[in-house]
Design an enzyme around this catalytic site. Structure first.
Site, PDB file in Angstrom:
ATOM      1  CG  HIS A  46      -1.893  -1.101   1.258  1.00 41.93           C
ATOM      2  ND1 HIS A  46      -2.982  -1.139   0.417  1.00 41.93           N
ATOM      3  CD2 HIS A  46      -1.964  -2.226   1.998  1.00 41.93           C
ATOM      4  CE1 HIS A  46      -3.688  -2.228   0.644  1.00 41.93           C
ATOM      5  NE2 HIS A  46      -3.085  -2.921   1.602  1.00 41.93           N
ATOM      6  CD  GLU A 151      -3.613  -9.660   3.591  1.00 46.44           C
ATOM      7  OE1 GLU A 151      -3.733  -8.765   4.449  1.00 46.44           O
ATOM      8  OE2 GLU A 151      -2.794  -9.586   2.664  1.00 46.44           O
ATOM      9  CG  ASP A 177      -6.669  -6.838   2.751  1.00 44.43           C
ATOM     10  OD1 ASP A 177      -7.463  -6.212   2.030  1.00 44.43           O
ATOM     11  OD2 ASP A 177      -5.449  -6.611   2.773  1.00 44.43           O
TER      12      ASP A 177
HETATM   13  C1  3PY Z   1      -4.652  -6.019   6.840  1.00 49.45           C
HETATM   14  O1  3PY Z   1      -5.234  -5.748   7.909  1.00 49.45           O
HETATM   15  O2  3PY Z   1      -5.231  -6.365   5.812  1.00 49.45           O
HETATM   16  C2  3PY Z   1      -3.219  -5.922   6.788  1.00 49.45           C
HETATM   17  O3  3PY Z   1      -2.617  -6.275   5.811  1.00 49.45           O
HETATM   18  C3  3PY Z   1      -2.539  -5.348   7.998  1.00 49.45           C
HETATM   19  O4  3PY Z   1      -1.257  -5.086   7.786  1.00 49.45           O
HETATM   20 MG    MG Z   2      -3.825  -6.624   4.148  1.00 43.58          MG
END
Ligand code: 3PY
Ligand code: MG
Length: 254
Positions: A46, A151, A177
């Site tokens: 990001h 995630e 995510d």
């Molecule tokens: C998320 O929360 O998706 C992350 O990648 C945190 O770093």
């Molecule tokens: Mg993430």
């Protein structure tokens, strides 16, 4: 390549604390490192950071005895290589949604015989000047960490197979995510999101992997420590926002 003190502390059973950073400013990275974080994760997923930025950011935090790590943009070998060659001591690999993809990440990070990371002179190897290259590759295999993001619901469904994948150091829950993947974007307290995260924590418990998680606040980090997490990461953005907004609210409302 310096000794990876994060890996050392984890091997001794300790907990480690770090910060994601997305700004290409070495002085800010050094300022953050001086607070005493164990590691800093330069965010190549990001934001706008490129390997060239990460090389200078890594130099800055090493000066302050903080372990430089980067989140790479993808699980592609050539992306991972360009970040690793800057001399960071580990990678966060996002969106690792199958155990096979986790094994791919390990192969991209490790040199032979554990993987097939591309080999050339770079900052990571002191451009081949400090030791025979074969010694460097084996040392890099020992010192370099693989942190895999869990995630998505697909990853949670097969979490037991990640736990038995060789070469992964940390299984790292990305709560944001994951909440999105479960249809509850940003609602980290939703019972389905909490249940999915607990499923990961339970699978990691008793394995040889370390449980990691993004924990924005100290209270959240403490809750995760109680659930067995030992690799905790936050970001300065929330602290800056709270502090600055608090200041302005205080002075403007008079
Ligand atoms: C998320 O929360 O998706 C992350 O990648 C945190 O770093
Ligand atoms: Mg993430």
């Amino acid at each position: 390549m310096l000794v990876n003190t994060v890996k050392e502390k984890l091997a001794q059973g300790g907990a480690v604390f770090g910060c994601f950073l997305r700004y290409a400013e070495p002085s800010f990275a050094e300022f953050v490192a001086l607070q005493g974080w164990d590691f800093v994760i330069f965010d190549g997923e990001h934001g706008t950071l490129e390997p060239r930025d990460v090389e200078n950011l890594a130099r800055a935090v090493e000066l302050r005895d903080t372990t430089p790590i980067a989140r790479v943009p993808t699980n592609q070998a050539h992306d991972i290589l360009r970040f690793l060659d800057t001399g960071i001591h580990g990678v966060h690999v996002p969106w690792v949604n199958t155990p096979e993809a986790a094994a791919d990440a390990v192969r991209s990070v490790k040199y032979w015989p554990l993987g097939m990371r591309g080999l050339a002179g770079s900052r990571a190897s002191d451009w081949g000047m400090s030791e025979p290259i074969g010694e460097y590759t084996q040392r890099a295999n020992r010192e370099t960490m693989v942190v895999v993001h869990i995630e998505t619901s697909a990853a949670v469904d097969t979490i037991d197979d990640y736990v038995s994948t060789d070469g992964i150091d940390v299984l790292f829950i990305g709560p944001t995510d994951l909440s999105h993947s479960l249809g509850h974007a940003g609602d980290l307290g939703h019972p389905e999101v909490v249940a999915a995260m607990d499923q990961v924590a339970n699978a990691v418990a008793g394995s040889d992997k370390v449980l990691g998680v993004f924990a924005g606040t100290a209270d959240t980090a403490v809750r995760w420590l109680d659930k067995g997490a030992r690799y905790l990461a936050t970001t300065p953005d929330g602290f800056l926002q709270t502090g600055m907004r608090g200041y302005l609210d205080h002075v403007r409302d008079r």
